[in-house]
Write a protein that holds these residues in place. Sequence first.
Motif, PDB file in Angstrom:
ATOM      1  N   ARG A  95       0.840  -1.203   0.000  1.00 40.62           N
ATOM      2  CA  ARG A  95       0.000   0.000   0.000  1.00 40.62           C
ATOM      3  C   ARG A  95       0.874   1.251   0.000  1.00 40.62           C
ATOM      4  N   PRO A  96       0.372   2.377  -0.505  1.00 37.99           N
ATOM      5  CA  PRO A  96       1.166   3.615  -0.533  1.00 37.99           C
ATOM      6  C   PRO A  96       1.675   3.982   0.859  1.00 37.99           C
ATOM      7  N   ALA A  97       2.920   4.386   0.923  1.00 41.29           N
ATOM      8  CA  ALA A  97       3.552   4.680   2.214  1.00 41.29           C
ATOM      9  C   ALA A  97       2.856   5.813   2.962  1.00 41.29           C
ATOM     10  N   ALA A  98       2.289   6.765   2.218  1.00 42.83           N
ATOM     11  CA  ALA A  98       1.644   7.913   2.862  1.00 42.83           C
ATOM     12  C   ALA A  98       0.243   7.591   3.374  1.00 42.83           C
ATOM     13  N   GLU A  99      -0.292   6.450   3.027  1.00 41.99           N
ATOM     14  CA  GLU A  99      -1.649   6.092   3.447  1.00 41.99           C
ATOM     15  C   GLU A  99      -1.672   5.806   4.947  1.00 41.99           C
ATOM     16  N   ALA A 143      -4.861   1.591   5.294  1.00 42.67           N
ATOM     17  CA  ALA A 143      -4.119   0.553   4.584  1.00 42.67           C
ATOM     18  C   ALA A 143      -4.524  -0.838   5.069  1.00 42.67           C
ATOM     19  N   VAL A 144      -4.686  -0.985   6.377  1.00 45.32           N
ATOM     20  CA  VAL A 144      -5.108  -2.270   6.945  1.00 45.32           C
ATOM     21  C   VAL A 144      -6.481  -2.650   6.419  1.00 45.32           C
ATOM     22  N   THR A 145      -7.413  -1.708   6.431  1.00 41.93           N
ATOM     23  CA  THR A 145      -8.770  -1.982   5.964  1.00 41.93           C
ATOM     24  C   THR A 145      -8.764  -2.418   4.505  1.00 41.93           C
ATOM     25  N   ALA A 146      -8.022  -1.711   3.672  1.00 42.35           N
ATOM     26  CA  ALA A 146      -7.956  -2.056   2.255  1.00 42.35           C
ATOM     27  C   ALA A 146      -7.323  -3.423   2.048  1.00 42.35           C
ATOM     28  N   ALA A 147      -6.265  -3.716   2.797  1.00 41.84           N
ATOM     29  CA  ALA A 147      -5.573  -4.995   2.653  1.00 41.84           C
ATOM     30  C   ALA A 147      -6.462  -6.161   3.066  1.00 41.84           C
ATOM     31  N   VAL A 148      -7.214  -5.984   4.144  1.00 41.81           N
ATOM     32  CA  VAL A 148      -8.099  -7.048   4.612  1.00 41.81           C
ATOM     33  C   VAL A 148      -9.249  -7.248   3.643  1.00 41.81           C
ATOM     34  N   ARG A 149      -9.865  -6.174   3.217  1.00 42.35           N
ATOM     35  CA  ARG A 149     -11.018  -6.301   2.309  1.00 42.35           C
ATOM     36  C   ARG A 149     -10.617  -6.939   0.992  1.00 42.35           C
ATOM     37  N   ALA A 194       1.424 -18.163  13.439  1.00 40.44           N
ATOM     38  CA  ALA A 194       2.187 -17.799  12.244  1.00 40.44           C
ATOM     39  C   ALA A 194       1.574 -16.599  11.554  1.00 40.44           C
ATOM     40  N   ALA A 195       0.245 -16.575  11.474  1.00 39.46           N
ATOM     41  CA  ALA A 195      -0.442 -15.465  10.828  1.00 39.46           C
ATOM     42  C   ALA A 195      -0.222 -14.167  11.595  1.00 39.46           C
ATOM     43  N   GLU A 196      -0.305 -14.247  12.913  1.00 41.14           N
ATOM     44  CA  GLU A 196      -0.115 -13.042  13.721  1.00 41.14           C
ATOM     45  C   GLU A 196       1.309 -12.521  13.598  1.00 41.14           C
ATOM     46  N   ALA A 197       2.276 -13.428  13.506  1.00 43.46           N
ATOM     47  CA  ALA A 197       3.664 -13.009  13.333  1.00 43.46           C
ATOM     48  C   ALA A 197       3.862 -12.297  11.999  1.00 43.46           C
ATOM     49  N   GLU A 198       3.206 -12.798  10.948  1.00 45.35           N
ATOM     50  CA  GLU A 198       3.288 -12.147   9.635  1.00 45.35           C
ATOM     51  C   GLU A 198       2.726 -10.726   9.704  1.00 45.35           C
ATOM     52  N   LEU A 199       1.568 -10.589  10.325  1.00 48.09           N
ATOM     53  CA  LEU A 199       0.953  -9.269  10.440  1.00 48.09           C
ATOM     54  C   LEU A 199       1.803  -8.330  11.290  1.00 48.09           C
ATOM     55  N   THR A 200       2.328  -8.840  12.391  1.00 47.07           N
ATOM     56  CA  THR A 200       3.157  -8.027  13.275  1.00 47.07           C
ATOM     57  C   THR A 200       4.357  -7.470  12.524  1.00 47.07           C
ATOM     58  N   ALA A 201       5.010  -8.319  11.733  1.00 43.83           N
ATOM     59  CA  ALA A 201       6.173  -7.876  10.967  1.00 43.83           C
ATOM     60  C   ALA A 201       5.799  -6.805   9.956  1.00 43.83           C
ATOM     61  N   ALA A 202       4.682  -7.016   9.242  1.00 43.69           N
ATOM     62  CA  ALA A 202       4.260  -6.044   8.229  1.00 43.69           C
ATOM     63  C   ALA A 202       3.878  -4.712   8.863  1.00 43.69           C
ATOM     64  N   ILE A 203       3.193  -4.763   9.992  1.00 45.42           N
ATOM     65  CA  ILE A 203       2.793  -3.530  10.682  1.00 45.42           C
ATOM     66  C   ILE A 203       4.016  -2.811  11.230  1.00 45.42           C
ATOM     67  N   GLY A 258       7.398   1.750  11.339  1.00 43.97           N
ATOM     68  CA  GLY A 258       8.731   2.023  11.854  1.00 43.97           C
ATOM     69  C   GLY A 258       8.921   1.586  13.294  1.00 43.97           C
ATOM     70  N   THR A 259       8.125   0.604  13.726  1.00 41.96           N
ATOM     71  CA  THR A 259       8.250   0.068  15.080  1.00 41.96           C
ATOM     72  C   THR A 259       8.914  -1.305  15.027  1.00 41.96           C
ATOM     73  N   ASP A 260       9.516  -1.683  16.123  1.00 43.43           N
ATOM     74  CA  ASP A 260      10.244  -2.953  16.203  1.00 43.43           C
ATOM     75  C   ASP A 260       9.306  -4.041  16.731  1.00 43.43           C
ATOM     76  N   PRO A 261       9.040  -5.086  15.941  1.00 45.39           N
ATOM     77  CA  PRO A 261       8.131  -6.142  16.388  1.00 45.39           C
ATOM     78  C   PRO A 261       8.607  -6.876  17.637  1.00 45.39           C
ATOM     79  N   VAL A 262       9.887  -6.770  17.952  1.00 51.31           N
ATOM     80  CA  VAL A 262      10.416  -7.432  19.147  1.00 51.31           C
ATOM     81  C   VAL A 262      10.332  -6.516  20.357  1.00 51.31           C
ATOM     82  N   ARG A 263      10.787  -5.276  20.206  1.00 54.90           N
ATOM     83  CA  ARG A 263      10.871  -4.370  21.357  1.00 54.90           C
ATOM     84  C   ARG A 263       9.579  -3.600  21.614  1.00 54.90           C
ATOM     85  N   ASP A 264       8.847  -3.282  20.541  1.00 55.88           N
ATOM     86  CA  ASP A 264       7.681  -2.406  20.676  1.00 55.88           C
ATOM     87  C   ASP A 264       6.383  -3.204  20.773  1.00 55.88           C
TER      88      ASP A 264
END
Length: 208
Positions: free
Chosen positions: A84-88, A93-99, A140-149, A154-160
């Motif tokens: 999705r566009p970076a400025a969105e 972006a989440v809503t569009a990706a899910v739909r 596995a699905a939640e890990a994929e989403l966490t990484a993408a988000i 710009g947040t760290d899936p491990v620390r944040d």
Amino acid sequence: MPAADRPRMGLRERKKQETRDALSQAAVRLIVERGWTGVTEEDIAAAANVSARTFRNYFSGKAEAVAARHVDRVRRIAGELRARPAAEPLWEAVTAAVREQFVPEHDIDRWAHGRQQADSVRLMLTEPALQGELAKAHAAAEAELTAAIGERTGTDPVRDLYPKLVAAALGATLSAVITHCLQAEPPLPLGPVLGEAIDRLTSGLPVP
């Protein structure tokens, strides 16, 4: 890798994914139609027009084949989110990706055609042999989403905590929608209800 090899490699990977999708879809469809014990790995392979050996190259058993639909769908959501566009804004972006993955409806939404189909899906989802695979699929699905988000924000899936919270909220929303749609009378298609649920989530879940 030489440039000339890349298209062929891409085609091979697409073919593998198509076979995986066909097997997973066949597993869900046959088990909903016949019940858990009424379907063998050989049945699933035949329905997907491949050999039983090919089935076993992709999945350890029919439980993993069923659970794969959830993992693969969420992976596509994560991929769409990255594209999705970076400025969105994030939630747009989440809503569009899910739909994108639930509208139009996919095969499993056939439960909306009647109570018998919905009850068959519910029965399949409570099958003890499937529970462990579904738990792994959810993780596995939640890990994929966490990484993408994390990448998008710009947040760290491990620390944040933030990317984990968003991914967990989306996972819980999907689970609640599936349960609601299966229990409704008549059963409801996933797509429109999921869209409504995400709209409510992004607005802070105001009291109805």
